[in-house]
Design an enzyme around this catalytic site. Structure first.
Site, PDB file in Angstrom:
ATOM      1  N   TRP A  57      -3.842   4.107   0.563  1.00 39.71           N
ATOM      2  CA  TRP A  57      -4.176   4.975   1.975  1.00 39.71           C
ATOM      3  C   TRP A  57      -5.427   5.980   1.361  1.00 39.71           C
ATOM      4  CZ3 TRP A  57      -4.705   4.024   6.856  1.00 39.71           C
ATOM      5  CH2 TRP A  57      -5.030   5.297   7.505  1.00 39.71           C
TER       6      TRP A  57
ATOM      7  N   SER B  67       0.851  -1.125   0.108  1.00 41.13           N
ATOM      8  CA  SER B  67      -0.121  -0.152  -0.085  1.00 41.13           C
ATOM      9  C   SER B  67       1.037   1.170  -0.062  1.00 41.13           C
ATOM     10  CB  SER B  67      -1.078  -0.055   1.527  1.00 41.13           C
ATOM     11  OG  SER B  67      -1.709   1.237   1.224  1.00 41.13           O
ATOM     12  N   CYS B  68       0.275   2.315  -0.449  1.00 41.09           N
ATOM     13  CA  CYS B  68       0.962   3.553  -0.181  1.00 41.09           C
ATOM     14  C   CYS B  68      -0.137   4.722  -0.330  1.00 41.09           C
ATOM     15  CB  CYS B  68       2.011   3.978  -1.303  1.00 41.09           C
ATOM     16  SG  CYS B  68       1.280   3.973  -3.127  1.00 41.09           S
ATOM     17  N   GLY B  69       0.115   5.983  -0.904  1.00 39.53           N
ATOM     18  CA  GLY B  69      -0.953   6.984  -0.961  1.00 39.53           C
ATOM     19  C   GLY B  69      -2.177   6.323  -2.147  1.00 39.53           C
TER      20      GLY B  69
ATOM     21  N   GLY C 137      -1.263   3.938  -4.849  1.00 41.47           N
ATOM     22  CA  GLY C 137      -0.851   2.598  -5.553  1.00 41.47           C
ATOM     23  C   GLY C 137       0.458   2.989  -6.398  1.00 41.47           C
TER      24      GLY C 137
END
Length: 280
Positions: free
Chosen positions: A267, A238-240, A242
């Site tokens: 996220w 996960s990240c901000g 993708g």
């Protein structure tokens, strides 16, 4: 030409730049945290022969609620064909920031069942460092390709999957955002997105698996993943939105791991959806 790795050097690309089946994709986007007056698009340069791959406006579902949402396979197929991609193409992805958004394009094609694709290690900065040929962006006369999408659903996860994963001892969720954003000490760059992280996830900033603009070695990446995987059987990144989660996916691939997926909404979706648990 069939690629032996998902990562190639600038020296390799320079040697193969004129190969008949090579398609070079400029996958540059600006960081969400970047000062808009210092956009990477300003005074734009590209590697000679590169075709622009528009992540934001063409290869994402712009009707979706969250940024960079993956396209349906049939739509992706047509858009890839319009870029001249064929079933036997050899695709190299790069970006202006070294390694930021190009792995997202690599992962998109892997999601669509295309394997003969790699990311340029070090991207445009490393290419320019070697004084290899660059040019100003130009329009290309592209012949429609015959690319066929063969969707691999196991490579992407959605919020419902992640809700289940946080209670599954066999799955580890790794977050590519900065530690400040992960622990909530840094404000999220997008309005309406809460601070914090997905419960039971671990912090693995994408910047920590690179050095001097290059991905760490296979052995170094193995060591990093061994520390977080332990006895887990599956990885979700996960990240901000993708983008940098895909950097972790590339690193996992280089380290020899196969059972991984990217949380597409990441996220931004989790942190702006009501009634989802958040840890700090």
């Amino acid at each position: 030409m069939v690629l032996k790795s998902s990562l190639v050097s600038v020296d390799w690309l320079y040697t193969h730049l004129n190969d008949n089946n090579l398609i070079l994709l400029d996958c540059t986007i600006s960081k969400v945290t970047a000062n808009k007056s210092h956009s990477v698009i300003k005074n734009k340069q590209c590697i000679k022969g590169a075709v622009f791959f528009d992540i934001k406006n063409v290869f994402s579902d712009i009707s979706a609620e969250f940024p960079n949402t993956v396209l349906p396979p049939n739509v992706f197929e047509k858009k890839a064909q319009n870029l001249g991609v064929n079933k036997d193409s050899c695709i190299i992805c790069y970006d202006d920031l070294g390694m930021y958004s190009s792995p997202r394009v690599w992962w998109n094609f892997k999601l669509m069942g295309f394997d003969n694709i790699a990311v340029l290690d070090g991207g445009l900065p490393k290419w320019k460092e070697n004084n290899y040929p660059i040019e100003k962006p130009r329009k290309h006369q592209l012949k429609k390709g015959n690319f066929i999408a063969r969707y691999h659903p196991k490579k992407v996860k959605f919020t419902s999957d992640v809700i289940e994963a946080i209670h599954n001892d066999n799955i580890i969720i790794a977050d590519a955002r900065s530690k400040g954003r992960f622990y909530g000490s840094a404000t999220e760059p997008r309005k309406g997105v809460k601070s914090g992280h997905i419960p039971n996830s671990v912090s693995l900033p994408y910047s920590e698996i690179q050095k001097d603009g290059l991905l760490l070695s296979k052995e170094e990446l193995k060591s990093i993943f061994n520390q977080i995987i332990l006895k887990k059987e599956e990885l979700i990144f996960s990240c901000g939105t993708g983008i940098t989660a895909s950097v972790l996916a590339l690193a996992a691939e280089i380290a020899g791991l196969k059972n991984y997926a990217v949380y597409d909404g990441s996220w931004t979706e989790w942190g702006s959806t009501n009634n989802l648990p958040i840890a700090l």
